[in-house]
Scaffold this active site. Structure first.
Site, PDB file in Angstrom:
ATOM      1  N   THR A 141       5.706   3.024  12.827  1.00 50.46           N
ATOM      2  CA  THR A 141       4.315   3.340  13.144  1.00 50.46           C
ATOM      3  C   THR A 141       4.189   4.050  14.489  1.00 50.46           C
ATOM      4  O   THR A 141       5.027   3.860  15.374  1.00 50.46           O
ATOM      5  CB  THR A 141       3.507   2.019  13.177  1.00 50.46           C
ATOM      6  N   ASP A 142       3.097   4.782  14.651  1.00 55.55           N
ATOM      7  CA  ASP A 142       2.841   5.411  15.953  1.00 55.55           C
ATOM      8  C   ASP A 142       2.404   4.382  16.995  1.00 55.55           C
ATOM      9  O   ASP A 142       2.376   4.680  18.195  1.00 55.55           O
ATOM     10  CB  ASP A 142       1.789   6.531  15.824  1.00 55.55           C
ATOM     11  N   GLU A 143       2.080   3.156  16.549  1.00 59.83           N
ATOM     12  CA  GLU A 143       1.587   2.153  17.501  1.00 59.83           C
ATOM     13  C   GLU A 143       2.659   1.726  18.499  1.00 59.83           C
ATOM     14  O   GLU A 143       2.351   1.139  19.532  1.00 59.83           O
ATOM     15  CB  GLU A 143       1.041   0.925  16.754  1.00 59.83           C
ATOM     16  N   ALA A 175       6.914  -5.201   5.567  1.00 53.95           N
ATOM     17  CA  ALA A 175       6.510  -5.639   6.907  1.00 53.95           C
ATOM     18  C   ALA A 175       5.213  -6.424   6.806  1.00 53.95           C
ATOM     19  O   ALA A 175       4.470  -6.302   5.835  1.00 53.95           O
ATOM     20  CB  ALA A 175       6.288  -4.432   7.821  1.00 53.95           C
ATOM     21  N   LYS A 200       7.295  -4.036  15.526  1.00 50.28           N
ATOM     22  CA  LYS A 200       7.767  -2.773  14.930  1.00 50.28           C
ATOM     23  C   LYS A 200       8.659  -2.030  15.935  1.00 50.28           C
ATOM     24  O   LYS A 200       9.691  -1.457  15.566  1.00 50.28           O
ATOM     25  CB  LYS A 200       6.594  -1.887  14.515  1.00 50.28           C
ATOM     26  N   TYR A 254       1.989  -6.949  16.623  1.00 51.25           N
ATOM     27  CA  TYR A 254       2.449  -6.103  15.508  1.00 51.25           C
ATOM     28  C   TYR A 254       3.300  -4.951  16.031  1.00 51.25           C
ATOM     29  O   TYR A 254       4.433  -4.739  15.598  1.00 51.25           O
ATOM     30  CB  TYR A 254       1.254  -5.562  14.716  1.00 51.25           C
ATOM     31  N   PHE A 297       0.832  -1.221   0.000  1.00 41.49           N
ATOM     32  CA  PHE A 297       0.000   0.000   0.000  1.00 41.49           C
ATOM     33  C   PHE A 297       0.867   1.271   0.000  1.00 41.49           C
ATOM     34  O   PHE A 297       0.972   1.971  -1.019  1.00 41.49           O
ATOM     35  CB  PHE A 297      -0.934  -0.070   1.220  1.00 41.49           C
TER      36      PHE A 297
HETATM   37  P1  NAD Z   1       1.284  -3.528   3.348  1.00 41.45           P
HETATM   38  O1  NAD Z   1       0.938  -4.729   4.171  1.00 41.45           O
HETATM   39  O2  NAD Z   1       0.265  -2.940   2.451  1.00 41.45           O
HETATM   40  O3  NAD Z   1       2.560  -3.850   2.439  1.00 41.45           O
HETATM   41  C1  NAD Z   1       3.668  -4.555   2.933  1.00 41.45           C
HETATM   42  C2  NAD Z   1       4.520  -4.948   1.736  1.00 41.45           C
HETATM   43  O4  NAD Z   1       5.673  -5.660   2.239  1.00 41.45           O
HETATM   44  C3  NAD Z   1       3.809  -5.901   0.774  1.00 41.45           C
HETATM   45  O5  NAD Z   1       4.039  -5.503  -0.561  1.00 41.45           O
HETATM   46  C4  NAD Z   1       4.443  -7.254   1.044  1.00 41.45           C
HETATM   47  O6  NAD Z   1       4.468  -8.108  -0.087  1.00 41.45           O
HETATM   48  C5  NAD Z   1       5.842  -6.848   1.484  1.00 41.45           C
HETATM   49  N1  NAD Z   1       6.457  -7.851   2.358  1.00 41.45           N
HETATM   50  C6  NAD Z   1       5.891  -8.431   3.443  1.00 41.45           C
HETATM   51  N2  NAD Z   1       6.749  -9.324   3.986  1.00 41.45           N
HETATM   52  C7  NAD Z   1       7.867  -9.286   3.231  1.00 41.45           C
HETATM   53  C8  NAD Z   1       9.110  -9.971   3.290  1.00 41.45           C
HETATM   54  N3  NAD Z   1       9.350 -10.895   4.231  1.00 41.45           N
HETATM   55  N4  NAD Z   1      10.058  -9.690   2.373  1.00 41.45           N
HETATM   56  C9  NAD Z   1       9.809  -8.754   1.391  1.00 41.45           C
HETATM   57  N5  NAD Z   1       8.645  -8.097   1.282  1.00 41.45           N
HETATM   58  C10 NAD Z   1       7.689  -8.359   2.196  1.00 41.45           C
HETATM   59  O7  NAD Z   1       1.842  -2.461   4.391  1.00 41.45           O
HETATM   60  P2  NAD Z   1       1.652  -0.877   4.428  1.00 41.45           P
HETATM   61  O8  NAD Z   1       0.390  -0.568   5.107  1.00 41.45           O
HETATM   62  O9  NAD Z   1       1.957  -0.333   3.102  1.00 41.45           O
HETATM   63  O10 NAD Z   1       2.839  -0.495   5.431  1.00 41.45           O
HETATM   64  C11 NAD Z   1       4.157  -0.287   4.960  1.00 41.45           C
HETATM   65  C12 NAD Z   1       5.058   0.061   6.130  1.00 41.45           C
HETATM   66  O11 NAD Z   1       4.579   1.235   6.768  1.00 41.45           O
HETATM   67  C13 NAD Z   1       5.106  -1.018   7.209  1.00 41.45           C
HETATM   68  O12 NAD Z   1       6.414  -1.081   7.702  1.00 41.45           O
HETATM   69  C14 NAD Z   1       4.140  -0.516   8.285  1.00 41.45           C
HETATM   70  O13 NAD Z   1       4.524  -0.975   9.553  1.00 41.45           O
HETATM   71  C15 NAD Z   1       4.349   0.983   8.150  1.00 41.45           C
HETATM   72  N6  NAD Z   1       3.188   1.813   8.527  1.00 41.45           N
HETATM   73  C16 NAD Z   1       1.939   1.564   8.009  1.00 41.45           C
HETATM   74  C17 NAD Z   1       0.880   2.403   8.343  1.00 41.45           C
HETATM   75  C18 NAD Z   1      -0.512   2.195   7.778  1.00 41.45           C
HETATM   76  O14 NAD Z   1      -1.444   2.866   8.208  1.00 41.45           O
HETATM   77  N7  NAD Z   1      -0.709   1.302   6.822  1.00 41.45           N
HETATM   78  C19 NAD Z   1       1.094   3.481   9.204  1.00 41.45           C
HETATM   79  C20 NAD Z   1       2.380   3.692   9.724  1.00 41.45           C
HETATM   80  C21 NAD Z   1       3.417   2.859   9.366  1.00 41.45           C
HETATM   81  O1  DAU Z   2      -1.408   3.694  13.504  1.00 39.70           O
HETATM   82  C1  DAU Z   2      -0.698   3.171  12.431  1.00 39.70           C
HETATM   83  C2  DAU Z   2      -1.178   1.759  12.143  1.00 39.70           C
HETATM   84  O2  DAU Z   2      -2.488   1.874  11.589  1.00 39.70           O
HETATM   85  C3  DAU Z   2      -0.269   0.996  11.202  1.00 39.70           C
HETATM   86  O3  DAU Z   2       0.995   0.833  11.801  1.00 39.70           O
HETATM   87  C4  DAU Z   2      -0.860  -0.370  10.849  1.00 39.70           C
HETATM   88  O4  DAU Z   2      -0.044  -1.024   9.890  1.00 39.70           O
HETATM   89  C5  DAU Z   2      -2.246  -0.144  10.268  1.00 39.70           C
HETATM   90  O5  DAU Z   2      -2.854  -1.398  10.022  1.00 39.70           O
HETATM   91  C6  DAU Z   2      -3.105   0.666  11.222  1.00 39.70           C
HETATM   92  O6  DAU Z   2      -3.422  -0.093  12.418  1.00 39.70           O
HETATM   93  P1  DAU Z   2      -4.895  -0.090  13.050  1.00 39.70           P
HETATM   94  O7  DAU Z   2      -5.045  -1.302  13.863  1.00 39.70           O
HETATM   95  O8  DAU Z   2      -5.186   1.209  13.686  1.00 39.70           O
HETATM   96  O9  DAU Z   2      -5.747  -0.173  11.678  1.00 39.70           O
HETATM   97  P2  DAU Z   2      -7.078  -0.997  11.306  1.00 39.70           P
HETATM   98  O10 DAU Z   2      -7.528  -0.460   9.990  1.00 39.70           O
HETATM   99  O11 DAU Z   2      -6.891  -2.460  11.446  1.00 39.70           O
HETATM  100  O12 DAU Z   2      -8.091  -0.532  12.423  1.00 39.70           O
HETATM  101  C7  DAU Z   2      -8.452   0.837  12.599  1.00 39.70           C
HETATM  102  C8  DAU Z   2      -9.424   0.916  13.751  1.00 39.70           C
HETATM  103  O13 DAU Z   2     -10.652   0.295  13.354  1.00 39.70           O
HETATM  104  C9  DAU Z   2      -8.967   0.171  14.989  1.00 39.70           C
HETATM  105  O14 DAU Z   2      -9.411   0.862  16.148  1.00 39.70           O
HETATM  106  C10 DAU Z   2      -9.684  -1.169  14.899  1.00 39.70           C
HETATM  107  C11 DAU Z   2     -10.994  -0.813  14.200  1.00 39.70           C
HETATM  108  N1  DAU Z   2     -11.549  -1.875  13.340  1.00 39.70           N
HETATM  109  C12 DAU Z   2     -10.753  -2.428  12.387  1.00 39.70           C
HETATM  110  C13 DAU Z   2     -11.233  -3.413  11.554  1.00 39.70           C
HETATM  111  C14 DAU Z   2     -10.332  -4.060  10.516  1.00 39.70           C
HETATM  112  C15 DAU Z   2     -12.890  -2.246  13.464  1.00 39.70           C
HETATM  113  O15 DAU Z   2     -13.613  -1.720  14.320  1.00 39.70           O
HETATM  114  N2  DAU Z   2     -13.356  -3.212  12.641  1.00 39.70           N
HETATM  115  C16 DAU Z   2     -12.582  -3.829  11.694  1.00 39.70           C
HETATM  116  O16 DAU Z   2     -13.087  -4.741  10.980  1.00 39.70           O
END
Ligand code: NAD
Ligand code: DAU
Length: 353
Positions: free
Chosen positions: A135-137, A89, A164, A160, A17
């Protein structure tokens, strides 16, 4: 292009993503860089996300797993990257609860493999840098007030966020112990096109399209700080090029929403877009068992990156959510593909891998 040797940047997780938006930005806006996208193409990785730039002269895709130490060491020796932006990740909290070990393997061991390989390159290249996307988590949960600062102590609550946090600590430790030049950024919840439909916003959009229940965890009174993914990619670009070595930057949307309020807004927008009577989507809301260890609230103070780099979000939530919904409605084949069991086979055939 001039005669300069391109700066070789390895972006891990570039088919995912956020990674796909970062890859696109670097390939399009920084012709002086050659972007190497390393991705294992797990369920979350999808080369469809990069169709528009895959033939660019300054882009190369490499399929591979960061957990494979031998492969990583050889890759780094062969390509001699000048910098790494590490996004690969396992990223979904719910999956980390059912299968924590895979998060340790990819997020911790995979990161350490990249750090070891990076150290070797950094010895011969004073400009080498390792930029770790986190991540902020890692900071744990906030109460009703307050914000996460770069100085907030780590207190991860899910497997998770523990994985991280561990990877962040390893990055910093490699800086302190071995002198590896590094930067870390910790971002809040991203949303936008290409997000796998297991996370809240794309899952609920997909479910509304198919008239399926919207499973709100607990009472829905959990708060997240939402940032449009393009704004995150722009922040990553700034931090990679201008961030100070050894520093951490918090990135956030200044955009807090309680889950239940967000879901109600999403339902209203979806009714409008799908031309359904107002209230149709809201009837799908179903309160379900809470996520174990569910963090009450996240909220980022992004003052440091704003002050140092002049960064701030540019896309309002209303605009971003509208664009996101339009993208999913216009890309239902993508949704079908990523959620269909046959998709992996389709993939293998498509790319002969
Ligand atoms: P995502 O799950 O959409 O994408 C992860 C990518 O990593 C995928 O393309 C997957 O194929 C690849 N991958 C997974 N395991 C692998 C491995 N062992 N070797 C090589 N490639 C591998 O994740 P995202 O939501 O795009 O998040 C990207 C980064 O940003 C992560 O490190 C996540 O912790 C961080 N992050 C995400 C969010 C969010 O809201 N999505 C917020 C803050 C930080
Ligand atoms: O804060 C950054 C993080 O945000 C990233 O590091 C993670 O990769 C990303 O997945 C995201 O984590 P969250 O757990 O916050 O995201 P998620 O979309 O899974 O959930 C958002 C909120 O919605 C959380 O409070 C859980 C709730 N939720 C989620 C799902 C999937 C529901 O209530 N129902 C659901 O089905």
């Amino acid at each position: 292009m001039g005669q300069q040797t391109p700066n070789k940047i390895l972006i891990t997780g570039g088919a995912g993503f956020i990674g796909s938006h970062v890859v696109r930005r670097f390939v399009k806006s920084h012709k002086q860089h050659h972007v190497y996208n390393l991705d294992a193409l797990t369920y979350a990785g999808n080369l469809e996300n990069l169709r528009d730039i895959e033939d660019s002269a300054n882009y190369t895709f490499i399929k591979g797993n960061i957990v494979d130490e031998t492969f990583i060491n050889k890759l780094f020796l062969d390509y001699k990257f000048d910098g790494v932006i590490h996004l690969a990740a396992e990223s979904h909290v719910d999956r980390s609860i059912s299968d924590p070990s895979s998060f340790v393997r990819t997020n911790v061991l995979g990161t350490v493999n990249l750090l070891n390989a990076s150290l070797k390159l950094a010895k011969g290249n004073p400009d080498f840098k390792f930029y770790h996307i986190s991540t902020d988590e890692v900071y744990g949960a906030l109460g009703e007030t307050g914000f996460f600062l770069e100085t907030t102590p780590y207190n991860p609550n899910s497997p998770y966020s523990a994985s991280k946090a561990s990877s962040d600590h390893f990055v910093r430790a490699y800086g302190e112990t071995y002198g590896l030049p590094f930067i870390i950024s910790n971002c809040s919840n991203n949303y936008g096109p290409h997000q796998f439909p297991e996370k809240l916003i794309p899952l609920f959009i997909n479910n509304i399209i198919h008239n399926k229940a919207l499973p709100v965890y607990g009472d829905g009174n959990y708060t997240r700080d939402w940032l449009y993914v393009i704004d995150h990619a722009r922040a990553i670009d700034l931090v990679y090029h201008k961030g100070k070595m050894g520093e951490t930057y918090n990135i956030g949307g200044f955009n807090e929403w309680k889950n239940i309020d967000l879901v109600q807004l999403l339902c209203r927008l979806m009714d409008e877009k799908l031309d359904r009577p107002r209230g149709t989507s809201e009837k799908l809301i179903t309160f379900v068992k809470d996520r174990p260890g569910h963090d009450l609230r996240y909220a980022i103070d992004a003052g440091k990156i704003h002050k140092e780099q002049g960064w701030e979000p540019t896309v309002t939530f209303e605009e971003g959510l509208g664009k996101t919904i339009d993208w999913y409605l216009g890309n239902q084949e993508w949704l079908e593909n990523v959620t269909s069991g046959d998709y992996r086979e389709y993939y293998k055939k498509q790319y002969q891998q």
